[in-house]
Design an enzyme around this catalytic site. Structure first.
Site, short mmCIF file in Angstrom:
data_model
loop_
_atom_site.label_atom_id
_atom_site.label_comp_id
_atom_site.label_asym_id
_atom_site.label_seq_id
_atom_site.Cartn_x
_atom_site.Cartn_y
_atom_site.Cartn_z
N THR A 172 0.86 -1.07 0.07
CA THR A 172 0.03 0.06 0.03
C THR A 172 0.81 1.18 -0.12
OG1 THR A 172 -0.04 0.31 2.30
CG2 THR A 172 -1.88 -1.10 1.34
N CYS A 206 4.01 12.30 -5.97
CA CYS A 206 4.95 11.51 -6.15
C CYS A 206 4.31 10.18 -7.10
CB CYS A 206 5.13 10.67 -4.58
SG CYS A 206 5.83 11.56 -3.43
N HIS A 209 8.28 4.09 -4.60
CA HIS A 209 7.50 5.54 -4.51
C HIS A 209 8.57 6.55 -4.34
CE1 HIS A 209 4.58 7.58 -1.40
NE2 HIS A 209 5.21 8.58 -2.42
#
Length: 197
Positions: A42, A48, A65
């Protein structure tokens, strides 16, 4: 009869993945790779971008990420962790070291929102970089959701390649606040090409 048994088994594995018991949250500058079918990855995204990548044959997948597209020679390790070039290379290398083959990799991309009017559109830069990286590396792009004006909550089941997105309303600034509570973010010096806020 055999077809019905196979269909039930497929439904069962999808249901099992949908209720995955192991949740791993990936924050700015991180990536995670797994072969565990019970894991769901998650993240929360504003400007981003997260790349969700897998090899469906090897049964391995992961997510990264990143905060900025960046160049190939950031000035510090802290900056490197936040740049797309570094994040994408780490993710691909981790997948390959876990049995993936480059020619079988497929990716979904999420994020890249424009959250604040009047500033440099970092989200678009991140999105453009991620799409260009996949094209340059010959990694199949199989979907996702980039750009727009909303933050996103992403869930990714790396073994199935299934992703779920929930758009966040204009309180998207809370995306950054939530991530800072998880891991404090030190300011990154600007090289003049982006405005940091």
């Amino acid at each position: 009869m055999t077809g019905q048994v196979a269909e039930r088994a497929t439904r069962s594995s999808v249901a099992s993945a949908a209720g995955a018991s192991k949740r791993i949250h990936v924050v700015q500058g991180e990536q995670h790779v797994t072969t565990d079918p019970d894991t769901v990855l998650t993240t929360l995204l504003g400007s981003c971008v997260a790349a969700c990548m897998r090899d469906p044959v090897a049964g391995v997948g992961g997510m990264n990420h990143f905060l900025l597209p960046g160049g190939r020679s950031p000035t510090s390790d802290l900056q490197a962790e936040r740049h797309g070039v570094h994040a994408m290379e780490l993710l691909v290398n981790a997948l390959l070291s876990n049995g993936a083959r480059r020619e079988r990799l497929e990716a979904k991309l999420f994020g890249g929102a424009r959250l604040i009017d009047g500033l440099t559109d970092v989200g678009r830069q991140n999105s453009d970089f991620a799409e260009r990286f996949l094209a340059d590396e010959g990694i199949r792009y199989v979907g996702g959701s980039l750009r727009g004006e909303h933050g996103r909550k992403i869930q990714y089941w790396p073994i199935l390649g299934r992703a779920r997105q929930s758009l966040m309303e204009r309180e998207s600034q809370q995306v950054f606040d939530a991530e800072r509570r998880i891991r404090p973010v030190k300011p990154v010096e600007s090289d003049g090409s982006v405005e940091l806020f």
